[in-house]
Write a protein that holds these residues in place. Structure first.
Motif, PDB file in Angstrom:
ATOM      1  N   GLU A 143      -6.180  17.562  22.810  1.00  0.00           N
ATOM      2  CA  GLU A 143      -6.224  18.848  23.435  1.00  0.00           C
ATOM      3  C   GLU A 143      -4.816  19.567  23.408  1.00  0.00           C
ATOM      4  OE1 GLU A 143      -8.639  21.090  26.848  1.00  0.00           O
ATOM      5  OE2 GLU A 143      -7.076  19.674  27.578  1.00  0.00           O
ATOM      6  N   TRP A 171      -4.344  20.661  19.960  1.00  0.00           N
ATOM      7  CA  TRP A 171      -5.422  21.995  19.926  1.00  0.00           C
ATOM      8  C   TRP A 171      -4.497  23.029  20.290  1.00  0.00           C
ATOM      9  CZ3 TRP A 171      -9.589  22.137  23.370  1.00  0.00           C
ATOM     10  CH2 TRP A 171     -10.164  23.452  23.698  1.00  0.00           C
ATOM     11  N   LYS A 172      -3.990  23.050  21.628  1.00  0.00           N
ATOM     12  CA  LYS A 172      -3.454  24.137  22.188  1.00  0.00           C
ATOM     13  C   LYS A 172      -2.072  24.517  21.714  1.00  0.00           C
ATOM     14  CE  LYS A 172      -6.191  24.001  26.166  1.00  0.00           C
ATOM     15  NZ  LYS A 172      -6.387  23.960  27.780  1.00  0.00           N
ATOM     16  N   ARG A 198      -6.360  24.536  14.263  1.00  0.00           N
ATOM     17  CA  ARG A 198      -6.938  24.750  15.708  1.00  0.00           C
ATOM     18  C   ARG A 198      -8.569  24.236  15.581  1.00  0.00           C
ATOM     19  NH1 ARG A 198      -6.010  29.667  19.976  1.00  0.00           N
ATOM     20  NH2 ARG A 198      -5.786  28.164  21.536  1.00  0.00           N
ATOM     21  N   TRP A 239      -8.290  20.084  15.534  1.00  0.00           N
ATOM     22  CA  TRP A 239      -7.950  19.513  16.751  1.00  0.00           C
ATOM     23  C   TRP A 239      -9.138  19.761  18.025  1.00  0.00           C
ATOM     24  CZ3 TRP A 239      -4.703  15.810  16.048  1.00  0.00           C
ATOM     25  CH2 TRP A 239      -3.890  15.935  15.161  1.00  0.00           C
ATOM     26  N   GLN A 240      -9.741  20.863  17.881  1.00  0.00           N
ATOM     27  CA  GLN A 240     -10.670  21.334  18.938  1.00  0.00           C
ATOM     28  C   GLN A 240     -11.745  20.262  18.728  1.00  0.00           C
ATOM     29  OE1 GLN A 240     -12.429  25.225  19.225  1.00  0.00           O
ATOM     30  NE2 GLN A 240     -12.156  24.949  21.067  1.00  0.00           N
ATOM     31  N   ARG A 291     -17.419  21.466  14.299  1.00  0.00           N
ATOM     32  CA  ARG A 291     -16.019  21.985  14.050  1.00  0.00           C
ATOM     33  C   ARG A 291     -15.377  21.309  12.858  1.00  0.00           C
ATOM     34  NH1 ARG A 291     -16.738  23.708  19.046  1.00  0.00           N
ATOM     35  NH2 ARG A 291     -15.957  25.818  19.282  1.00  0.00           N
TER      36      ARG A 291
END
Length: 164
Positions: free
Chosen positions: A74, A77-78, A85, A88-89, A119
């Motif tokens: 996470e 991702w962030k 994105r 990783w999400q 995803r």
């Protein structure tokens, strides 16, 4: 009605005022009472290179700690590039899906694994040696086992993030 004796300003917050939960957690990510000894927490501001992120997350998955792996993924991702994105999400959601299995929540596991599959599929060819086809195949096998109410082993819940 809220407890008037509770001091709202005493809540754990970051520099931007966002709520943070500093409570210790068990190995499945569930909050424990303050003062308890839990598993080591992943820093909220963790910044690693992609290869380091994947290596760290893999060690946590291998140790049966997918919730912690989720926190590492996470962070990528962030804080990673916007173009990555979705990748990783998807990986973070995969790890949370495994966490839900550990907690006995098959409905939550199904939801998160399906989102992860979506995803990872939509992202396209993966960078960093990520084994997207293998992860998707394993997620589908886990979903089939959940459908058939078959038990899952620790090995089932320790996917390989990258090609060997």
């Amino acid at each position: 009605m809220a407890d008037p004796t509770q001091d709202e300003s005493a809540r754990d917050r970051d520099d931007d005022g966002r709520a943070r939960n500093a409570r210790p957690r068990d190995r499945f990510g569930r909050p424990l009472p303050f003062g308890s000894i839990g598993v080591p927490r992943i820093p909220d501001d963790l910044q690693l290179e992609p290869d380091e992120t994947l290596d760290y997350a893999q060690r946590l998955l291998d140790d049966g700690l997918p919730f912690n792996a989720h926190e590492v993924l996470e962070a990528a991702w962030k804080q990673g590039p916007f173009a990555e994105r979705m990748l990783w999400q998807g990986l973070a959601q995969y790890a949370v899906g495994l966490t839900h299995i550990q907690r006995g929540n098959s409905k939550g596991a199904r939801t998160l694994l399906e989102r992860a599959i979506h995803r990872l599929t939509a992202f396209g060819p993966p960078p960093y040696g990520i084994d997207t086809p293998g992860l998707i195949a394993r997620a589908n096998a886990i979903l089939a086992a959940l459908d058939q109410e078959k038990p899952l082993t620790d090995d089932d819940l320790s996917p390989r993030l990258r090609l060997r």
